[in-house]
Design a protein around this motif. Structure first.
Motif, mmCIF file in Angstrom:
data_model
loop_
_atom_site.group_PDB
_atom_site.id
_atom_site.type_symbol
_atom_site.label_atom_id
_atom_site.label_comp_id
_atom_site.label_asym_id
_atom_site.label_seq_id
_atom_site.Cartn_x
_atom_site.Cartn_y
_atom_site.Cartn_z
ATOM 1 N N UNK A 108 0.747 -0.962 -0.005
ATOM 2 C CA UNK A 108 0.042 0.073 0.040
ATOM 3 C C UNK A 108 0.917 1.342 -0.165
ATOM 4 N N UNK A 109 0.595 2.180 -0.658
ATOM 5 C CA UNK A 109 1.024 3.445 -0.702
ATOM 6 C C UNK A 109 0.762 4.225 0.419
ATOM 7 N N UNK A 110 1.756 4.645 1.354
ATOM 8 C CA UNK A 110 1.630 5.611 2.407
ATOM 9 C C UNK A 110 1.461 7.054 1.988
ATOM 10 N N UNK A 111 2.178 7.379 0.996
ATOM 11 C CA UNK A 111 2.266 8.636 0.377
ATOM 12 C C UNK A 111 1.655 8.675 -1.082
ATOM 13 N N UNK A 112 0.593 9.212 -1.352
ATOM 14 C CA UNK A 112 0.056 9.413 -2.654
ATOM 15 C C UNK A 112 0.500 10.678 -3.312
ATOM 16 N N UNK A 113 1.352 10.551 -4.412
ATOM 17 C CA UNK A 113 1.524 11.786 -5.237
ATOM 18 C C UNK A 113 0.503 12.224 -6.107
ATOM 19 N N UNK A 114 0.238 13.404 -5.685
ATOM 20 C CA UNK A 114 -1.056 14.027 -6.329
ATOM 21 C C UNK A 114 -0.743 15.256 -7.029
ATOM 22 N N UNK A 213 8.691 10.073 -2.634
ATOM 23 C CA UNK A 213 8.024 9.165 -3.463
ATOM 24 C C UNK A 213 7.817 9.851 -4.923
ATOM 25 N N UNK A 214 8.046 10.899 -5.385
ATOM 26 C CA UNK A 214 7.899 11.359 -6.513
ATOM 27 C C UNK A 214 9.241 11.653 -7.294
ATOM 28 N N UNK A 215 10.302 11.296 -6.646
ATOM 29 C CA UNK A 215 11.671 11.724 -7.126
ATOM 30 C C UNK A 215 12.138 10.283 -7.935
ATOM 31 N N UNK A 216 12.471 10.558 -9.279
ATOM 32 C CA UNK A 216 12.575 9.286 -10.072
ATOM 33 C C UNK A 216 14.304 9.190 -10.099
ATOM 34 N N UNK A 217 14.902 8.242 -10.039
ATOM 35 C CA UNK A 217 16.053 7.670 -10.087
ATOM 36 C C UNK A 217 15.955 6.937 -11.520
ATOM 37 N N UNK A 218 17.195 7.159 -12.444
ATOM 38 C CA UNK A 218 17.312 6.754 -13.876
ATOM 39 C C UNK A 218 16.089 7.251 -14.546
ATOM 40 N N UNK A 219 15.319 8.341 -14.248
ATOM 41 C CA UNK A 219 14.251 9.065 -14.993
ATOM 42 C C UNK A 219 12.783 7.954 -14.799
ATOM 43 N N UNK A 220 13.020 6.901 -15.239
ATOM 44 C CA UNK A 220 11.685 5.708 -14.944
ATOM 45 C C UNK A 220 11.808 5.175 -13.822
ATOM 46 N N UNK A 221 12.604 5.222 -13.288
ATOM 47 C CA UNK A 221 12.519 4.221 -11.946
ATOM 48 C C UNK A 221 12.278 5.004 -10.402
ATOM 49 N N UNK A 222 11.175 4.847 -10.071
ATOM 50 C CA UNK A 222 10.756 5.392 -8.932
ATOM 51 C C UNK A 222 10.912 4.719 -7.702
ATOM 52 N N UNK A 223 12.244 4.758 -7.114
ATOM 53 C CA UNK A 223 12.527 3.393 -6.260
ATOM 54 C C UNK A 223 11.852 3.726 -4.946
ATOM 55 N N UNK A 224 11.500 5.003 -4.559
ATOM 56 C CA UNK A 224 10.904 5.274 -3.084
ATOM 57 C C UNK A 224 9.148 5.340 -3.577
ATOM 58 N N UNK A 225 8.642 4.945 -4.416
ATOM 59 C CA UNK A 225 7.349 5.074 -4.761
ATOM 60 C C UNK A 225 6.537 4.300 -3.504
#
Length: 356
Positions: A108-114, A213-225
């Motif tokens: 489950x997502x604790x933080x939703x990126x809106x 959660x909205x920071x993308x590593x390698x552009x497409x990889x959101x490791x902290x989603x």
């Protein structure tokens, strides 16, 4: 004690191998930053028209753009990155997409990126500690600290040092304190250069206040989603930095312990390389992943230096019917390991003089 610590620190800093490695590593750092990601990197202008809340209109526009243009052209990653993120964090996608952990449980997502905001510089900064920062610190720690005790044995000065006025314990304490200062300086140096390089490459450090959660590593990889931690990019950067430093200090203690048991610096380096290198080659390079060995990957020394895994997903363990998070359990284990290796270092140097 301060004078003795200063003397031990000077001994570490006068090793030529440190400066040769430092020069080579910094050159690799700069070359990768400029050649590995060529072209202009500031994508603020592409994100600016779409910043703010994710609306149905933005989602529709993003889907049309992705269908028409795709997302494979590296030169256009900034341009189409905003469309990819709008689609990824759209309410419809989040509702229909599920991700499971290693046990098959739905996460489950604790933080939703809106909202969409430009924060690409932070993705690169976080990536570099996770990747190049670990390599940098491991090499610098091995070259700087592996000879600390082993060199005394190899040169035949161990017995003389142990019988000196300062005694056995004070000398070990001075070596430990000097080693800590050395590690802290190495982390500060790498962090400063890393920040400078990407500030120059991007022209800004925009998006510091956006959720991790909205920071993308390698552009497409959101490791902290799916990270359970409510941190901004800047807050997490400091958390990552402190954790990376703590992991480096723990690894430094292990290197010193092995050094106190080794007859030469070369032997100490080989043993320490095996301690951190074998798990990395097995799990990350060769994809060796049997169930019985999973704990080795999860609780290896490099995990804390890389940091990412500790804050990535809400993993919990039950220890004697007490629920603890992965981060809490890892820190508990590393605290015990550090205490053992520090005490072992004192004991080894007091009791051993000659190596055959």
């Amino acid at each position: 004690m301060i004078r003795l610590t200063r003397y031990e620190f000077v001994k570490i800093m006068t090793r030529k191998s440190i400066y040769l490695a430092l020069t080579g590593l910094l050159m690799l750092l700069v070359l990768y930053a400029y050649l590995g990601h060529p072209g202009p990197m500031n994508g603020t202008s592409f994100y600016k028209p779409y910043e703010g809340a994710i609306t149905a209109e933005k989602v529709q526009a993003a889907q049309e753009q992705l269908q028409n243009k795709g997302y494979s052209d590296e030169a256009n990653q900034n341009r189409y990155g905003v469309f990819y993120e709008i689609s990824l964090f759209s309410p419809e996608f989040i509702k229909n997409y599920t991700k499971t952990d290693d046990s098959g449980n739905v996460m489950e997502r604790t933080v939703n990126v809106t909202e969409i905001h430009y924060n690409k510089p932070w993705g690169y900064l976080l990536e570099y500690i996770d990747q190049f920062g670990v390599l940098f610190m491991m090499i610098m720690i091995l070259l700087g600290l592996a000879p600390v005790f082993a060199e005394e044995y190899a040169l035949g000065t161990a017995a003389l040092v142990r019988s000196s006025k300062r005694g056995k314990s004070q000398i070990v304490s001075a070596k430990l304190m000097a080693s800590i200062v050395y590690i802290v300086l190495c982390v500060i140096l790498f962090t400063s250069i890393n920040l400078l390089i990407y500030w120059l490459r991007f022209g800004n450090l925009a998006g510091a206040d956006t959720p991790i959660q909205s920071v993308g590593m390698y552009f497409q990889s959101f490791d902290y989603e799916y990270s359970p931690y409510r941190l901004s990019a800047l807050q997490y950067y400091f958390v990552q930095l402190v954790t990376h430093l703590a992991g480096s200090l723990i690894f430094g203690c292990v290197v010193l312990w092995v050094s106190s048991l080794s007859s030469t610096a070369f032997v100490a380096i080989i043993i320490n390389v095996a301690i951190v290198g074998v798990p990395y080659l097995a799990f990350d390079v060769m994809n060796f992943n049997p169930g019985w060995a999973k704990w080795i990957e999860e609780f290896s020394f490099s995990t804390m230096m890389r940091v990412t895994r500790l804050f990535q997903t809400p993993v919990n363990y039950s220890i004697f019917r007490v629920e603890v998070s992965y981060l809490q359990l890892y820190l508990l284990i590393m605290t015990v390991v550090t205490a053992v290796v520090v005490l072992g270092t004192y004991r080894a140097f007091r009791n051993r003089e000659v190596f055959s």
